[in-house]
Design a protein around this motif. Structure first.
Motif, PDB file in Angstrom:
ATOM      1  N   SER A 145       0.841  -1.223  -0.143  1.00 28.78           N
ATOM      2  CA  SER A 145      -0.012   0.028   0.055  1.00 28.78           C
ATOM      3  C   SER A 145       0.964   1.374  -0.022  1.00 28.78           C
ATOM      4  N   LYS A 146       2.090   1.100   0.566  1.00 29.57           N
ATOM      5  CA  LYS A 146       3.095   2.488   0.389  1.00 29.57           C
ATOM      6  C   LYS A 146       3.835   2.515  -0.596  1.00 29.57           C
ATOM      7  N   THR A 194       6.653   3.831  -0.975  1.00 30.51           N
ATOM      8  CA  THR A 194       8.073   3.350  -0.646  1.00 30.51           C
ATOM      9  C   THR A 194       8.415   1.951  -0.318  1.00 30.51           C
ATOM     10  N   SER A 247       7.987   6.385   5.530  1.00 31.34           N
ATOM     11  CA  SER A 247       6.578   5.473   5.286  1.00 31.34           C
ATOM     12  C   SER A 247       5.582   6.530   5.789  1.00 31.34           C
ATOM     13  N   SER A 301       4.590   6.816   9.079  1.00 32.72           N
ATOM     14  CA  SER A 301       3.706   5.957  10.255  1.00 32.72           C
ATOM     15  C   SER A 301       4.826   5.391  11.466  1.00 32.72           C
ATOM     16  N   ASN A 341       5.212   9.204   1.589  1.00 36.82           N
ATOM     17  CA  ASN A 341       4.138   8.775   1.092  1.00 36.82           C
ATOM     18  C   ASN A 341       2.862   9.932   1.166  1.00 36.82           C
ATOM     19  N   ALA A 397       0.795   9.776   4.489  1.00 36.79           N
ATOM     20  CA  ALA A 397       1.337   9.649   5.841  1.00 36.79           C
ATOM     21  C   ALA A 397       0.536  10.005   7.046  1.00 36.79           C
TER      22      ALA A 397
END
Length: 296
Positions: free
Chosen positions: A3-4, A6, A137, A139, A163, A166
């Motif tokens: 989903s990310k 990165t 990320s 997160s 992202n 984020a």
């Protein structure tokens, strides 16, 4: 599909390990160049962040860099040079890196989840400070925990992530999105994402230095001239600004104890260190304004 962005695989991933040495190097260079292009869309927010950092330092607050892993190393590289480049007092710079600043090649990954350590590190944050939280990320638990405390205490919060979704951006006063493409090696954010973060930090802290009056015509006038190379640079700077011969500049730098702004004022005609220091204080450290005041 991750989903990310990165964590996603780039278009060159399939068969990457089968390429020639030159082809691999070319792909890596292209990945770095593509990551740097992400800075363009972020320039307005990078500018806001640099100005906010300058406000904090001018008001006596601190810059607190907080990150984990590769982002932590990018933060360390920027923060550690602010004293030598712009003369920012060490007491006004803090570096919170998950697991502590490494002294060897061991950098464990589990420390980025240690919110307890983050809470302890953040204990002294006040409303005067600005926290600069980094996470590719967006997160990572450690910087997010510190950013959350900083926000609750009224400190400024600048968040840098790669992202667009984020989670840390919800905690930010200024959100700097560096939307880098998928890494050449999936998830290796020390590459493209880290490169973009380092460049953004360089831009922010340099803009801060300009706004604090520590840059004059592209010269580092608040540099700490504490070695031979920097003393020679200081002499060159004073020659250029005051339009004097190297001998006079050398004398001024020595008299000023390596303080370039004071030396420039002395070389430009200030009668003594007391007068130069007074003029500089009255102009809040702005050398251009101080030189204009001296001419008056």
């Amino acid at each position: 599909m991750p989903s990310k962005q990165t964590e996603a695989s780039g278009p060159i991933a399939k068969g990457f390990d089968l390429l020639s040495d030159v082809e691999i190097a070319q792909a890596l260079a292209q990945g770095q160049q593509a990551a740097l292009r992400a800075l363009n869309a972020a320039i307005p927010d990078i500018a806001k962040a640099g100005a906010r950092m300058a406000q904090a330092i001018a008001a006596g607050g601190r810059l607190i860099y907080v990150a984990a892993g590769s982002s932590g190393l990018m933060a360390l590289a920027d923060a550690a040079e602010l004293g030598g480049t712009f003369g920012i007092p060490p007491a006004q710079i803090q570096i919170f890196m998950a697991g502590g600043i490494p002294v060897d090649a061991r950098m464990p990954g589990d420390v980025e989840d240690d919110t307890g350590a983050a809470l302890r590190a953040a204990d002294g944050i006040t409303a005067q400070d600005v926290v600069i939280a980094l996470s590719a990320s967006g997160s990572t638990a450690y910087p997010m925990a510190v950013a959350r405390i900083a926000r609750a205490r009224g400190a400024g919060v600048i968040c840098i992530a790669n992202n667009p979704d984020a989670a840390m951006f919800a905690l930010a006063d200024i959100a700097v999105l560096l939307e880098t493409p998928p890494e050449v090696i999936a998830g290796s954010t020390r590459m493209g994402a880290g490169t973009a973060q380092k460049a953004a930090l360089n831009m922010m802290s340099t803009l801060m230095g300009v706004r604090l009056g520590h840059v004059y015509d592209g010269l580092m006038v608040n540099v700490v001239a504490d070695n031979e190379k920097l003393r020679a640079r200081a002499v060159g700077i004073v020659c250029q600004i005051a339009d004097v011969a190297p001998e006079r500049a050398t004398e001024a730098v020595a008299l000023a104890g390596g303080a370039v702004k004071i030396a420039a004022l002395l070389a430009a005609g200030a009668p003594d260190i007391t007068a130069a220091t007074t003029i500089l204080a009255e102009t809040h450290g702005d050398l251009r304004a101080a030189l204009a005041r001296l001419q008056e």
